[in-house]
Design an enzyme around this catalytic site. Sequence first.
Site, PDB file in Angstrom:
ATOM      1  N   GLN A  97       0.699  -1.204  -0.009  1.00 34.20           N
ATOM      2  CA  GLN A  97      -0.220   0.300  -0.032  1.00 34.20           C
ATOM      3  C   GLN A  97       0.797   1.300  -0.017  1.00 34.20           C
ATOM      4  OE1 GLN A  97      -1.869  -1.534   3.759  1.00 34.20           O
ATOM      5  NE2 GLN A  97      -3.755  -0.645   2.574  1.00 34.20           N
ATOM      6  N   VAL A  99       3.492   4.112  -1.015  1.00 33.03           N
ATOM      7  CA  VAL A  99       4.018   4.714  -2.213  1.00 33.03           C
ATOM      8  C   VAL A  99       5.421   5.389  -2.267  1.00 33.03           C
ATOM      9  CG1 VAL A  99       1.602   5.692  -2.901  1.00 33.03           C
ATOM     10  CG2 VAL A  99       3.136   7.013  -1.251  1.00 33.03           C
ATOM     11  N   ASP A 100       6.408   4.910  -1.256  1.00 30.33           N
ATOM     12  CA  ASP A 100       7.501   5.182  -1.202  1.00 30.33           C
ATOM     13  C   ASP A 100       8.567   4.683  -1.826  1.00 30.33           C
ATOM     14  OD1 ASP A 100       8.285   2.897   0.363  1.00 30.33           O
ATOM     15  OD2 ASP A 100       7.386   3.904   2.133  1.00 30.33           O
ATOM     16  N   HIS A 114      -1.535   1.548  -4.439  1.00 24.61           N
ATOM     17  CA  HIS A 114      -1.772   3.020  -4.388  1.00 24.61           C
ATOM     18  C   HIS A 114      -0.963   4.087  -5.242  1.00 24.61           C
ATOM     19  CE1 HIS A 114      -3.847   1.769  -0.300  1.00 24.61           C
ATOM     20  NE2 HIS A 114      -4.607   1.376  -1.510  1.00 24.61           N
ATOM     21  N   CYS A 122       2.122  15.046 -15.869  1.00 22.14           N
ATOM     22  CA  CYS A 122       1.300  16.052 -16.163  1.00 22.14           C
ATOM     23  C   CYS A 122       0.022  15.940 -16.579  1.00 22.14           C
ATOM     24  CB  CYS A 122       2.193  16.800 -17.609  1.00 22.14           C
ATOM     25  SG  CYS A 122       1.353  18.328 -18.220  1.00 22.14           S
ATOM     26  N   CYS A 158       4.541  21.488 -15.619  1.00 25.22           N
ATOM     27  CA  CYS A 158       5.232  20.683 -16.573  1.00 25.22           C
ATOM     28  C   CYS A 158       6.170  21.391 -17.203  1.00 25.22           C
ATOM     29  CB  CYS A 158       4.284  20.212 -17.556  1.00 25.22           C
ATOM     30  SG  CYS A 158       4.879  19.159 -18.643  1.00 25.22           S
ATOM     31  N   CYS A 161       4.993  21.584 -21.069  1.00 18.33           N
ATOM     32  CA  CYS A 161       4.047  22.290 -21.592  1.00 18.33           C
ATOM     33  C   CYS A 161       3.220  23.317 -20.612  1.00 18.33           C
ATOM     34  CB  CYS A 161       2.680  21.161 -22.163  1.00 18.33           C
ATOM     35  SG  CYS A 161       1.700  20.498 -20.793  1.00 18.33           S
ATOM     36  N   ASN A 224       2.351  -6.246  13.147  1.00 19.78           N
ATOM     37  CA  ASN A 224       1.892  -5.110  13.046  1.00 19.78           C
ATOM     38  C   ASN A 224       1.832  -4.382  14.613  1.00 19.78           C
ATOM     39  OD1 ASN A 224       0.761  -2.650  11.573  1.00 19.78           O
ATOM     40  ND2 ASN A 224      -1.152  -2.925  12.705  1.00 19.78           N
TER      41      ASN A 224
HETATM   42 ZN    ZN Z   1       2.877  18.696 -19.946  1.00 20.87          ZN
END
Ligand code: ZN
Length: 255
Positions: A97, A99-100, A114, A122, A158, A161, A224
């Site tokens: 789970q 995101v690191d 996740h 972008c 971005c 763009c 845990n």
């Molecule tokens: Zn872009």
Amino acid sequence: MLDDVAAAWRTARHPVVFTGAGMSTESGLPDFRSAQGLWKQRPESLATMAALRREPDEFYFFYQWRIARLWEAAPNAGHAALAALAAAGFVKRLITQNVDGLHQRAGGEAVELHGTLRTVSCLRCGAGYDSRTLLPAEPGWEEAYRAGRYRPGRECTCPHCGGGLRPDVVLFGESLPGAAWEEAARASRAADFFVVVGSSLAVGPANLCPAFALESGARLAVINAEDTHLDGRAAWLFRDKAAGVLAAIRERIIG
Ligand SMILES: [Zn+2]
């Protein structure tokens, strides 16, 4: 109990590991919920596309703060133990789970339910970047936020763009990435031995994975620091931090 769980893990045909935020707290990454004093809202309202549009200051600072912490952090002994066990064939699939990206930085692989905070993309042209792109170049931006002087700058747009950037994580209200979810569900149903590490199993649908494994007859181990709703169905329960227990199990399985 360590000898017993190690013996079961060693002889399992299809061992699957499922990790959550508690996996990374020993790498110095706070569960962001514990740092929510920094934010007026709870993450459930801040980590949304609506917040990106309605209150970009709060949204971008929340992610910049987390991205800065992420790249300062290093994998811990628990990540190393799981990577070594996987390399030796004792983990068929690692589902996370988190995101690191710390499992990958420890040399392992992970199904990321996740998404990831290691990259951003972008909203207009879809170009992808290292998430450090999103960090302000000038020092003192964290202090500026606390002093109420922070505004998201060019780093949030971005380079190609000029569109807005977003983290490649699953925001609240978004679906899980389809391929990752299918792979996680398939691996969980195939498991005969399933280990939950550092997750309180509070977030759905990710928390269905151990339930799928139990339905298929897998034996469950839970490592845990806090209660989970499946503790009563665990054959092995370690109410403990992750790294020490995983390192001890690794020692018993592969030395
Ligand atoms: Zn872009």
